[in-house]
Scaffold this motif. Structure first.
Motif, PDB file in Angstrom:
ATOM      1  N   ASP A   1      22.256  29.183   8.564  1.00 57.47           N
ATOM      2  CA  ASP A   1      23.690  29.231   8.860  1.00 57.47           C
ATOM      3  C   ASP A   1      23.886  30.203  10.017  1.00 57.47           C
ATOM      4  O   ASP A   1      23.801  31.422   9.836  1.00 57.47           O
ATOM      5  CB  ASP A   1      24.475  29.666   7.619  1.00 57.47           C
ATOM      6  N   LEU A   2      24.124  29.651  11.193  1.00 50.99           N
ATOM      7  CA  LEU A   2      24.223  30.480  12.398  1.00 50.99           C
ATOM      8  C   LEU A   2      25.562  31.210  12.422  1.00 50.99           C
ATOM      9  O   LEU A   2      26.622  30.580  12.357  1.00 50.99           O
ATOM     10  CB  LEU A   2      24.090  29.607  13.645  1.00 50.99           C
ATOM     11  N   ASP A   3      25.501  32.534  12.501  1.00 51.87           N
ATOM     12  CA  ASP A   3      26.731  33.322  12.660  1.00 51.87           C
ATOM     13  C   ASP A   3      26.628  34.058  13.989  1.00 51.87           C
ATOM     14  O   ASP A   3      25.686  34.817  14.233  1.00 51.87           O
ATOM     15  CB  ASP A   3      26.931  34.287  11.486  1.00 51.87           C
ATOM     16  N   GLY A   4      27.596  33.838  14.848  1.00 55.13           N
ATOM     17  CA  GLY A   4      27.548  34.475  16.157  1.00 55.13           C
ATOM     18  C   GLY A   4      27.702  35.984  16.028  1.00 55.13           C
ATOM     19  O   GLY A   4      28.700  36.470  15.505  1.00 55.13           O
ATOM     20  N   LYS A   5      26.690  36.720  16.500  1.00 57.11           N
ATOM     21  CA  LYS A   5      26.778  38.182  16.364  1.00 57.11           C
ATOM     22  C   LYS A   5      26.221  38.869  17.596  1.00 57.11           C
ATOM     23  O   LYS A   5      25.328  38.347  18.278  1.00 57.11           O
ATOM     24  CB  LYS A   5      26.071  38.663  15.108  1.00 57.11           C
ATOM     25  N   ILE A   6      26.761  40.018  17.868  1.00 55.19           N
ATOM     26  CA  ILE A   6      26.316  40.832  18.997  1.00 55.19           C
ATOM     27  C   ILE A   6      26.131  42.268  18.525  1.00 55.19           C
ATOM     28  O   ILE A   6      26.708  42.674  17.518  1.00 55.19           O
ATOM     29  CB  ILE A   6      27.341  40.773  20.160  1.00 55.19           C
ATOM     30  N   VAL A   7      25.304  43.004  19.273  1.00 61.16           N
ATOM     31  CA  VAL A   7      24.932  44.359  18.846  1.00 61.16           C
ATOM     32  C   VAL A   7      25.034  45.319  20.024  1.00 61.16           C
ATOM     33  O   VAL A   7      24.414  45.097  21.066  1.00 61.16           O
ATOM     34  CB  VAL A   7      23.487  44.386  18.296  1.00 61.16           C
ATOM     35  N   PHE A   8      25.800  46.368  19.835  1.00 59.59           N
ATOM     36  CA  PHE A   8      25.976  47.367  20.892  1.00 59.59           C
ATOM     37  C   PHE A   8      25.253  48.663  20.554  1.00 59.59           C
ATOM     38  O   PHE A   8      25.190  49.069  19.386  1.00 59.59           O
ATOM     39  CB  PHE A   8      27.468  47.664  21.085  1.00 59.59           C
ATOM     40  N   TYR A   9      24.732  49.288  21.604  1.00 60.70           N
ATOM     41  CA  TYR A   9      24.090  50.590  21.457  1.00 60.70           C
ATOM     42  C   TYR A   9      24.990  51.645  22.107  1.00 60.70           C
ATOM     43  O   TYR A   9      25.728  51.346  23.046  1.00 60.70           O
ATOM     44  CB  TYR A   9      22.714  50.586  22.122  1.00 60.70           C
ATOM     45  N   VAL A  10      24.900  52.866  21.582  1.00 57.43           N
ATOM     46  CA  VAL A  10      25.716  53.936  22.158  1.00 57.43           C
ATOM     47  C   VAL A  10      24.895  55.139  22.590  1.00 57.43           C
ATOM     48  O   VAL A  10      25.449  56.109  23.099  1.00 57.43           O
ATOM     49  CB  VAL A  10      26.830  54.379  21.180  1.00 57.43           C
ATOM     50  N   THR A  11      23.575  55.101  22.355  1.00 56.23           N
ATOM     51  CA  THR A  11      22.728  56.175  22.889  1.00 56.23           C
ATOM     52  C   THR A  11      21.554  55.548  23.635  1.00 56.23           C
ATOM     53  O   THR A  11      20.975  54.556  23.191  1.00 56.23           O
ATOM     54  CB  THR A  11      22.172  57.129  21.790  1.00 56.23           C
ATOM     55  N   GLU A  12      21.229  56.161  24.757  1.00 54.97           N
ATOM     56  CA  GLU A  12      20.158  55.612  25.602  1.00 54.97           C
ATOM     57  C   GLU A  12      18.805  55.572  24.905  1.00 54.97           C
ATOM     58  O   GLU A  12      18.127  54.537  24.926  1.00 54.97           O
ATOM     59  CB  GLU A  12      20.039  56.392  26.915  1.00 54.97           C
ATOM     60  N   PRO A  13      18.366  56.675  24.253  1.00 52.07           N
ATOM     61  CA  PRO A  13      16.994  56.626  23.710  1.00 52.07           C
ATOM     62  C   PRO A  13      16.811  55.557  22.638  1.00 52.07           C
ATOM     63  O   PRO A  13      15.761  54.916  22.578  1.00 52.07           O
ATOM     64  CB  PRO A  13      16.773  58.041  23.150  1.00 52.07           C
ATOM     65  N   PHE A  14      17.819  55.345  21.795  1.00 51.32           N
ATOM     66  CA  PHE A  14      17.650  54.322  20.752  1.00 51.32           C
ATOM     67  C   PHE A  14      17.722  52.923  21.354  1.00 51.32           C
ATOM     68  O   PHE A  14      17.014  52.010  20.931  1.00 51.32           O
ATOM     69  CB  PHE A  14      18.696  54.491  19.639  1.00 51.32           C
ATOM     70  N   SER A  15      18.584  52.756  22.374  1.00 53.38           N
ATOM     71  CA  SER A  15      18.650  51.459  23.057  1.00 53.38           C
ATOM     72  C   SER A  15      17.292  51.140  23.681  1.00 53.38           C
ATOM     73  O   SER A  15      16.788  50.022  23.579  1.00 53.38           O
ATOM     74  CB  SER A  15      19.745  51.487  24.124  1.00 53.38           C
ATOM     75  N   GLN A  16      16.699  52.135  24.318  1.00 56.72           N
ATOM     76  CA  GLN A  16      15.393  51.928  24.935  1.00 56.72           C
ATOM     77  C   GLN A  16      14.326  51.623  23.883  1.00 56.72           C
ATOM     78  O   GLN A  16      13.550  50.682  24.029  1.00 56.72           O
ATOM     79  CB  GLN A  16      14.961  53.168  25.741  1.00 56.72           C
ATOM     80  N   ARG A  17      14.311  52.396  22.816  1.00 58.60           N
ATOM     81  CA  ARG A  17      13.235  52.243  21.849  1.00 58.60           C
ATOM     82  C   ARG A  17      13.355  50.937  21.062  1.00 58.60           C
ATOM     83  O   ARG A  17      12.370  50.272  20.781  1.00 58.60           O
ATOM     84  CB  ARG A  17      13.203  53.420  20.867  1.00 58.60           C
TER      85      ARG A  17
END
Lengths: 317, 317
Positions: B98-114
């Motif tokens: 069951d496809l649910d459209g979802k998006i994910v945002f990051y707010v800190t650079e190191p966690f986004s990178q890792r």
């Protein structure tokens, strides 16, 4: 969150309630080291042992020796539990026990019978005798507990009137004797409380004795411990019993699985308070050292969360 | 407790988040049995697996087979996680997802990178591409997550403006495209939230998008999970991700001890809601069967409380 108290006091129960329920007896030196680590963290009251029948609770048979060997830190009270006169006399005989006058009320017959071997009414008479004994000895009556104040595994639901009846009776007794009404503890001995009922019962007690300090003795039996503490804080409650690393539980509560019935965890709740700007007077890092020491002594992973994840202090820096 | 919602929805994450973080891969038949037990309890959404690199996460390599073998119950959505286009295409290829459209945002650079191997800004661009991809495919955008919305072990404290910036940006994007603003999830990926901050951040988001549904993805890393849920309920939040038996945790969060980092426990939180008169649509006894099944599958004691102590239903009778 406007009505949160500015300062909250935690009374540590781990060394007594935590070790009492273990099948094994732990070395005195280990328990002394834990008590000292707890006091060093800034806890103002640590219940160290119980003076109960050494036959029934062999884990606490060495209570006199434990108190004799305590190296007391100024600013911390080192208290004990007793359930009958002979236990009280043994506690009184230990110079280092900080005697706090306390009484315990039951609200369901089966738990009163099982834990106390008498009826609810008979127990109330006995508590009256305790009050008069404390008065005669010049020991202030500090704490009145209602056990299973939210519900009882043996007796089922507990109506709020069962709790308020105790409040009314005790208020009359105190007025007659011209002594202050003690801190009134609602004990969720078996994990029946939920946040809504928490606020409603605190409100009912406060309505009868608006000036009285209310305390809570909570177990995290069903995972609502932290939420119940928050609900109580929102009602301005500033006095909690708790156990380092979430140790504890009542061996007679009739749970299938003892591991679920631990007390609310001191360091997790201190962390919650401090994160919300509520002062506890406790050095959290030192308290975590104590909880890790408790885990090393007990020798299995304990229920506390913060002890396994750490505070945010270093991560914020 | 006046503003408590009447009804709360729990989205189950255990079969995906719980098993993904285990070192071992568990038999498909066991995971299918657990998913079925969860759906049978009345959970309306169960995240079953993730379509990620089989080399990076071998525990989820059999996701297509898992979905192919699912016996779906009506009324439950069986969702999946993907992190990139190839994962999404693999999920799309499975008829039963069951496809649910979802998006994910990051707010800190190191966690986004890792976690994501790109900058916060680059990730935002990628989410825009996801939105347009969903629109092109006729998949409604249902969920927008902000991870580490309360603080980040790698990046430190997260200012509330980092969260509200995402809200503003997304509101503009949705308005431009004439699509509804999705459910907006604050994820406390690393256990930084406390009840006070919970209410303040929910308030800040709600001020910007008063009509939007707010969801929470919480971890019980520091023992405040239940209190944080209560604080959110008091703000009227009615949508929570959770894991049966408290399974889960983020393997990249940098905790010393993975056992501390589990998601909030579905059945404990369902119990809290139901005890406070909030409807969840879930049969708690059946859910407990699922949590005990999870414990048998994983083969060690899990973090849930209610599964070890039981509900109050029988004790009330």
């Amino acid at each position: 969150m406007n009505s949160l108290p500015r300062r909250v006091e935690f009374h540590e129960e781990g060394p007594r309630e935590g070790f009492q329920m273990e099948k094994k007896t732990y070395p005195l030196a280990d328990r002394l080291a834990l008590i000292d680590a707890l006091a060093e963290s800034g806890l103002k009251q640590v219940q160290c042992a119980s003076f109960v029948s050494p036959r029934a609770v062999p884990q606490m048979a060495d209570a006199p020796e434990l108190f004799a060997r305590l190296r007391k830190r100024p600013g911390t009270r080192y208290t004990a539990l007793w359930l009958n006169e002979s236990g009280f006399e043994r506690a009184r005989a230990c110079e280092q026990v900080d005697l706090d006058g306390k009484i315990v009320f039951y609200v369901t017959e089966p738990f009163s019978q099982r834990n106390n071997n008498c009826s609810v009414a008979e127990n109330r008479k006995r508590q009256l005798a305790w009050i008069d004994r404390y008065i005669a000895l010049g020991i202030p009556l500090e704490q009145a507990y209602v056990v299973t104040a939210f519900g009882c595994n043996l007796g089922g639901p507990v109506p709020v009137t069962a709790v308020t009846d105790v409040v009314r009776w005790l208020a009359d007794v105190c007025a007659d004797r011209h002594i202050p009404f003690p801190a009134f503890y609602l004990a969720d001995t078996m994990g029946w409380a939920n946040p809504k009922e928490m606020q409603s019962r605190i409100g009912a007690v406060r309505q009868l004795v608006p000036e009285a300090r209310i305390g809570l003795h909570l177990h995290d039996t069903r995972g609502l411990g932290g939420a119940n503490v928050l609900a109580a804080l929102q009602m301005g409650v500033d006095l909690f019993d708790s156990s380092v690393a979430g140790l504890g539980g009542c061996p007679f509560a009739g749970h299938k699985d003892g591991s679920a019935s631990g007390n609310i965890c001191t360091e997790d709740m201190v962390f919650m308070c401090e994160e919300m700007g509520i002062n506890t007077g406790i050095d959290l890092e030192k308290l975590l050292e104590a909880s890790r020491l408790a885990e090393r002594i007990i020798g299995r992973p304990l229920n506390g969360h913060l002890m396994h994840s750490g505070t945010l202090a270093a991560l914020r820096a």
